[in-house]
Design a protein around this motif. Structure first.
Motif, PDB file in Angstrom:
ATOM      1  N   GLN A 114       0.820  -1.216   0.000  1.00  0.00           N
ATOM      2  CA  GLN A 114       0.000   0.000   0.000  1.00  0.00           C
ATOM      3  C   GLN A 114       0.854   1.267   0.000  1.00  0.00           C
ATOM      4  O   GLN A 114       0.522   2.266  -0.652  1.00  0.00           O
ATOM      5  N   GLU A 115       1.954   1.235   0.708  1.00  0.00           N
ATOM      6  CA  GLU A 115       2.821   2.411   0.792  1.00  0.00           C
ATOM      7  C   GLU A 115       3.417   2.787  -0.568  1.00  0.00           C
ATOM      8  O   GLU A 115       3.844   3.924  -0.775  1.00  0.00           O
ATOM      9  N   PHE A 116       3.459   1.810  -1.497  1.00  0.00           N
ATOM     10  CA  PHE A 116       3.982   2.053  -2.836  1.00  0.00           C
ATOM     11  C   PHE A 116       2.889   2.446  -3.834  1.00  0.00           C
ATOM     12  O   PHE A 116       3.176   2.647  -5.012  1.00  0.00           O
ATOM     13  N   GLY A 117       1.646   2.493  -3.365  1.00  0.00           N
ATOM     14  CA  GLY A 117       0.536   2.791  -4.270  1.00  0.00           C
ATOM     15  C   GLY A 117      -0.288   1.574  -4.622  1.00  0.00           C
ATOM     16  O   GLY A 117      -1.219   1.660  -5.429  1.00  0.00           O
ATOM     17  N   GLY A 118       0.054   0.422  -4.035  1.00  0.00           N
ATOM     18  CA  GLY A 118      -0.705  -0.803  -4.277  1.00  0.00           C
ATOM     19  C   GLY A 118      -1.819  -0.988  -3.266  1.00  0.00           C
ATOM     20  O   GLY A 118      -2.241  -0.041  -2.583  1.00  0.00           O
ATOM     21  N   THR A 119      -2.296  -2.236  -3.118  1.00  0.00           N
ATOM     22  CA  THR A 119      -3.437  -2.514  -2.241  1.00  0.00           C
ATOM     23  C   THR A 119      -3.094  -3.455  -1.089  1.00  0.00           C
ATOM     24  O   THR A 119      -3.910  -3.653  -0.195  1.00  0.00           O
ATOM     25  N   TRP A 120      -1.911  -4.043  -1.100  1.00  0.00           N
ATOM     26  CA  TRP A 120      -1.547  -4.993  -0.047  1.00  0.00           C
ATOM     27  C   TRP A 120      -1.142  -4.244   1.230  1.00  0.00           C
ATOM     28  O   TRP A 120      -0.372  -3.284   1.183  1.00  0.00           O
ATOM     29  N   THR A 121      -1.651  -4.721   2.355  1.00  0.00           N
ATOM     30  CA  THR A 121      -1.329  -4.088   3.632  1.00  0.00           C
ATOM     31  C   THR A 121      -0.275  -4.861   4.411  1.00  0.00           C
ATOM     32  O   THR A 121       0.286  -4.341   5.376  1.00  0.00           O
ATOM     33  N   ARG A 122      -0.003  -6.101   4.020  1.00  0.00           N
ATOM     34  CA  ARG A 122       1.047  -6.868   4.689  1.00  0.00           C
ATOM     35  C   ARG A 122       1.689  -7.841   3.698  1.00  0.00           C
ATOM     36  O   ARG A 122       1.089  -8.191   2.680  1.00  0.00           O
ATOM     37  N   HIS A 123       2.891  -8.241   4.012  1.00  0.00           N
ATOM     38  CA  HIS A 123       3.641  -9.144   3.147  1.00  0.00           C
ATOM     39  C   HIS A 123       3.085 -10.558   3.230  1.00  0.00           C
ATOM     40  O   HIS A 123       2.347 -10.914   4.154  1.00  0.00           O
ATOM     41  N   ASN A 124       3.474 -11.380   2.239  1.00  0.00           N
ATOM     42  CA  ASN A 124       3.180 -12.806   2.300  1.00  0.00           C
ATOM     43  C   ASN A 124       3.807 -13.420   3.550  1.00  0.00           C
ATOM     44  O   ASN A 124       4.824 -12.935   4.065  1.00  0.00           O
ATOM     45  N   GLU A 125       3.193 -14.491   4.009  1.00  0.00           N
ATOM     46  CA  GLU A 125       3.751 -15.234   5.134  1.00  0.00           C
ATOM     47  C   GLU A 125       5.085 -15.876   4.734  1.00  0.00           C
ATOM     48  O   GLU A 125       5.356 -16.106   3.555  1.00  0.00           O
ATOM     49  N   VAL A 126       5.897 -16.165   5.733  1.00  0.00           N
ATOM     50  CA  VAL A 126       7.151 -16.878   5.486  1.00  0.00           C
ATOM     51  C   VAL A 126       6.832 -18.242   4.862  1.00  0.00           C
ATOM     52  O   VAL A 126       5.903 -18.934   5.293  1.00  0.00           O
ATOM     53  N   CYS A 127       7.576 -18.600   3.818  1.00  0.00           N
ATOM     54  CA  CYS A 127       7.336 -19.860   3.103  1.00  0.00           C
ATOM     55  C   CYS A 127       8.224 -20.973   3.662  1.00  0.00           C
ATOM     56  O   CYS A 127       9.448 -20.779   3.800  1.00  0.00           O
ATOM     57  N   GLN A 128       7.628 -22.118   3.951  1.00  0.00           N
ATOM     58  CA  GLN A 128       8.374 -23.313   4.326  1.00  0.00           C
ATOM     59  C   GLN A 128       8.456 -24.214   3.099  1.00  0.00           C
ATOM     60  O   GLN A 128       7.434 -24.560   2.507  1.00  0.00           O
ATOM     61  N   SER A 129       9.662 -24.582   2.712  1.00  0.00           N
ATOM     62  CA  SER A 129       9.797 -25.416   1.516  1.00  0.00           C
ATOM     63  C   SER A 129       9.255 -26.818   1.768  1.00  0.00           C
ATOM     64  O   SER A 129       9.238 -27.311   2.901  1.00  0.00           O
ATOM     65  N   GLN A 130       8.824 -27.452   0.695  1.00  0.00           N
ATOM     66  CA  GLN A 130       8.311 -28.819   0.725  1.00  0.00           C
ATOM     67  C   GLN A 130       9.147 -29.685  -0.217  1.00  0.00           C
ATOM     68  O   GLN A 130       9.632 -29.206  -1.246  1.00  0.00           O
ATOM     69  N   SER A 131       9.276 -30.956   0.138  1.00  0.00           N
ATOM     70  CA  SER A 131      10.047 -31.883  -0.701  1.00  0.00           C
ATOM     71  C   SER A 131       9.191 -32.335  -1.877  1.00  0.00           C
ATOM     72  O   SER A 131       8.505 -33.363  -1.807  1.00  0.00           O
ATOM     73  N   THR A 132       9.227 -31.554  -2.940  1.00  0.00           N
ATOM     74  CA  THR A 132       8.461 -31.828  -4.160  1.00  0.00           C
ATOM     75  C   THR A 132       9.338 -31.497  -5.350  1.00  0.00           C
ATOM     76  O   THR A 132      10.130 -30.556  -5.310  1.00  0.00           O
ATOM     77  N   LYS A 133       9.156 -32.249  -6.422  1.00  0.00           N
ATOM     78  CA  LYS A 133       9.968 -32.032  -7.619  1.00  0.00           C
ATOM     79  C   LYS A 133       9.438 -30.850  -8.422  1.00  0.00           C
ATOM     80  O   LYS A 133       8.235 -30.735  -8.669  1.00  0.00           O
ATOM     81  N   PHE A 134      10.339 -29.935  -8.816  1.00  0.00           N
ATOM     82  CA  PHE A 134       9.998 -28.832  -9.717  1.00  0.00           C
ATOM     83  C   PHE A 134      11.191 -28.639 -10.643  1.00  0.00           C
ATOM     84  O   PHE A 134      12.240 -28.130 -10.229  1.00  0.00           O
ATOM     85  N   LYS A 135      11.029 -29.102 -11.890  1.00  0.00           N
ATOM     86  CA  LYS A 135      12.161 -29.114 -12.817  1.00  0.00           C
ATOM     87  C   LYS A 135      13.339 -29.835 -12.145  1.00  0.00           C
ATOM     88  O   LYS A 135      13.176 -30.939 -11.655  1.00  0.00           O
ATOM     89  N   GLU A 136      14.523 -29.185 -12.070  1.00  0.00           N
ATOM     90  CA  GLU A 136      15.652 -29.874 -11.462  1.00  0.00           C
ATOM     91  C   GLU A 136      15.711 -29.659  -9.948  1.00  0.00           C
ATOM     92  O   GLU A 136      16.641 -30.122  -9.283  1.00  0.00           O
ATOM     93  N   TYR A 137      14.737 -28.969  -9.391  1.00  0.00           N
ATOM     94  CA  TYR A 137      14.723 -28.697  -7.945  1.00  0.00           C
ATOM     95  C   TYR A 137      13.962 -29.784  -7.201  1.00  0.00           C
ATOM     96  O   TYR A 137      12.938 -30.294  -7.668  1.00  0.00           O
TER      97      TYR A 137
END
Length: 634
Positions: free
Chosen positions: A585-608
């Motif tokens: 919001q401070e930049f002119g957008g609509t979001w008031t808070r950031h995304n939550e912290v992401c915990q990685s999961q053991s899943t295949k994504f391309k070579e990851y």
């Protein structure tokens, strides 16, 4: 006394000799006007002139001071006690065909204010520079491994006074430098500051290669400006135009009535595209003239870099509109320009290795940066015009078509290490009906701001140094006008004000994230996660620093659709925190808070083997940073 006069005579003779051979890189020390014990001495190079006289305020502009010619060098000379500092003067040249013209002094360091163009006798005041700490630090640092974020400015249209008059250099020292510091830029780059007769040329058609335009202020004021920049940790670059010059006949063209500074071939001498005259870059005296000009600006003003304009026009015979003649090999290479630029860069880097040489060059046929021994022109950096053109085409496009043109966004990854690049969003892109950067963006006003934030984020996270033209930092909607100040009133609008704050915060983010600059001269700086998601038009990649844990994950959404539960691969198991979101919001957008912290999961994504899931805002960009990760497992 006799020995001192002999020494002086010997020095002048040596200067003439090296000027003729193209090896005098301080030609301004003897050509032009210089104050001596016996008065002012004037020298001008006009080898085929029939006669040359000095005229000025000191002799009521009458033909009473004929000059003597040195037949070997073609240099004319006279000494007079009548001239004094502040006097105006010109040379009256009887050209090879007998025609008489009043000509400027090509080596003048000061001119009268326009519309006049007489040279003005001026003595540089003795300056005790206070920027030693900055210069010492610059000499010790590696420019390829430090942040460079450039604010490009046209001096007389940044800001105007209430009466409509442009800011002077003294005004800019008071206001521009604090602005640069506040907005977190590392460098400022001036469009040409040298003397030019026509504002409409923006300074790119010069007459005075050793003279600061009197329209902007005094040389002493520019020295003070540069010093103040350095004391505030701001570097200064200046645009310079060694390829072509103003066509006005009382200036440089056909100075002695024959092709002197220009090519003998009229097709090569005439620059049809810009209505100017091309330097004969193979002529030794012209090389001495131009390299001396570069040295003058570096040494007299302590500038940190020179951006050489229109390099393509100097290295290709067929770059201009109109007829052209192939070289002796039957190709389009302008060997004179090619070897001159190599010589220029070799001389500058030998004398001042810390000074950055930057090329504005639009082709990909000639290596521009790197070692001259490897066949390049020897520049430190090159403007990436291909990136600029492709990316702006992409952002102008309706998002419904972007999936079919995603390569415009990603093609630069294929060649980004072929040169040392600067990514320019420059003055050329916001004028002549091209529309401002803000106006180029697709959609309504809110979407335009969203995409502008997205674009600037992409600029900062893409490998390469950065350049943004003035006014673009707050999303000025109107095109740039060279004869008016910027639309500072825009900042009364909350969205423009928020955009300016966004750019400031982004600049600061860039400076404080080593992953964005400390390894960007190597492919190791970047790892593509997914550049093939054309259907959703989302691009993701990693920027990496020297330390294993120092990296950033970048996700850019090029559609007006919010991507919820969006998954990408990550290199290590652990948690990842969002540190940048263009839709706050401070930049002119609509979001008031950031995304939550992401915990990685053991899943295949391309070579990851690890995946995180998050939300990417519509037309937005987010950046994540590892919080707690296990770098021993991948």
């Amino acid at each position: 006394m006799k020995n001192s006069k002999q020494d002086a005579t010997r020095k002048v003779a040596d200067a003439k000799k090296t000027f003729l051979s193209g090896e005098n890189f301080y030609a301004h020390h003897f050509l032009g006007a210089h104050r001596m014990e016996e008065g002012y001495v004037f020298r001008v190079w006009a080898p085929n002139a029939l006669a040359v006289s000095l005229v000025g305020d000191f002799n009521d502009w009458q033909d009473t001071l004929p000059m003597e010619k040195d037949e070997v060098s073609g240099v004319w000379q006279i000494t007079t006690k009548d001239a004094k500092e502040g006097d105006l003067y010109k040379f009256k040249v009887r050209q090879a065909d007998g025609r008489e013209l009043l000509k400027i002094d090509p080596f003048a360091i000061r001119f009268e204010k326009r519309p006049g163009n007489a040279a003005k006798l001026y003595q540089f005041p003795e300056k005790k520079w206070r920027d030693g700490l900055w210069r010492g630090r610059t000499k010790r640092s590696n420019p390829f491994k430090r942040p460079i974020n450039i604010y490009e400015i046209h001096t007389s249209s940044w800001k105007h006074h209430e009466d409509g008059s442009p800011y002077s250099l003294a005004d800019l020292t008071e206001e521009l430098i604090p602005y640069l510091v506040e907005k977190k830029y590392t460098h400022v780059e001036f469009m040409p500051l040298m003397e030019h007769p026509l504002d409409r040329s923006w300074g790119y058609q010069l007459i005075g290669y050793f003279a600061l335009s009197s329209y902007y202020g005094t040389p002493a004021q520019f020295q003070d400006f540069v010093e103040a920049c350095h004391l505030n940790n701001i570097g200064v670059f200046v645009d310079w135009v060694p390829g072509h010059y103003c066509i006005n006949e009382d200036t440089l063209p056909y100075y002695d009535g024959t092709p002197q500074f220009e090519y003998t071939d009229p097709d090569r001498a005439k620059n049809n595209r810009w209505g100017s005259i091309n330097f004969d870059l193979g002529k030794p005296q012209v090389q001495s003239f131009l390299i001396s000009s570069a040295m003058f600006w570096i040494e007299m003003f302590h500038i940190d870099g020179i951006r050489v304009d229109a390099v393509s026009s100097m290295i290709y015979r067929d770059y201009d509109d109109g007829p052209w003649t192939p070289n002796h090999e039957g190709g389009n290479r302008n060997f004179e320009g090619y070897y001159f630029l190599q010589k220029l860069n070799a001389v500058i880097k030998l004398a001042h290795p810390e000074v950055l040489m930057i090329a504005e060059e639009s082709s990909s046929e000639t290596p521009v940066t790197g070692l001259i021994e490897n066949g390049s022109l020897g520049f430190d950096f090159k403007w990436n015009m291909g990136w600029m053109n492709d990316v702006l085409r992409f952002y102008e496009m309706d998002p419904i078509y972007r999936k079919d043109h995603f390569n415009l966004l990603t093609f630069s990854f294929m060649y980004m290490m072929q040169e040392n690049f600067i990514l320019p969003l420059s003055h050329d892109e916001v004028v002549h009906g091209k529309k401002s950067l803000m106006h180029k963006m697709w959609g309504d006003r809110y979407k335009q701001f969203a995409q502008l934030r997205n674009l600037y984020t992409y600029l900062m996270v893409h490998p390469g140094k950065k350049l943004l033209f003035m006014g673009s930092e707050w999303g000025q909607f109107l095109e740039w006008k060279f004869d008016e100040g910027l639309e500072w009133g825009d900042l009364n609008d909350p969205l423009n004000h928020a955009m300016q704050m966004f750019t400031t915060r982004l600049n600061d983010f860039y400076k404080n994230q080593p992953a964005l600059w400390e390894m960007e001269d190597s492919y190791d700086t970047i790892e593509i996660i997914d550049a093939d998601n054309t259907e959703e038009s989302v691009l993701s990649f990693i920027r990496k620093g020297k330390r294993k844990k120092d990296f950033l994950i970048v996700i850019l959404n090029m559609t007006p659709i919010e991507r919820r539960d969006f998954s990408i691969g990550v290199p290590y198991p652990g948690t990842y925190q969002e540190v940048w979101n263009t839709e706050m919001q401070e930049f002119g957008g609509t979001w008031t808070r950031h995304n939550e912290v992401c915990q990685s999961q053991s899943t295949k994504f391309k070579e990851y083997s690890q995946v995180i899931t998050t939300t990417v805002p519509a037309l937005g960009a987010i950046i994540l940073k590892p919080e707690t990760i296990n770098t021993r497992k991948r």
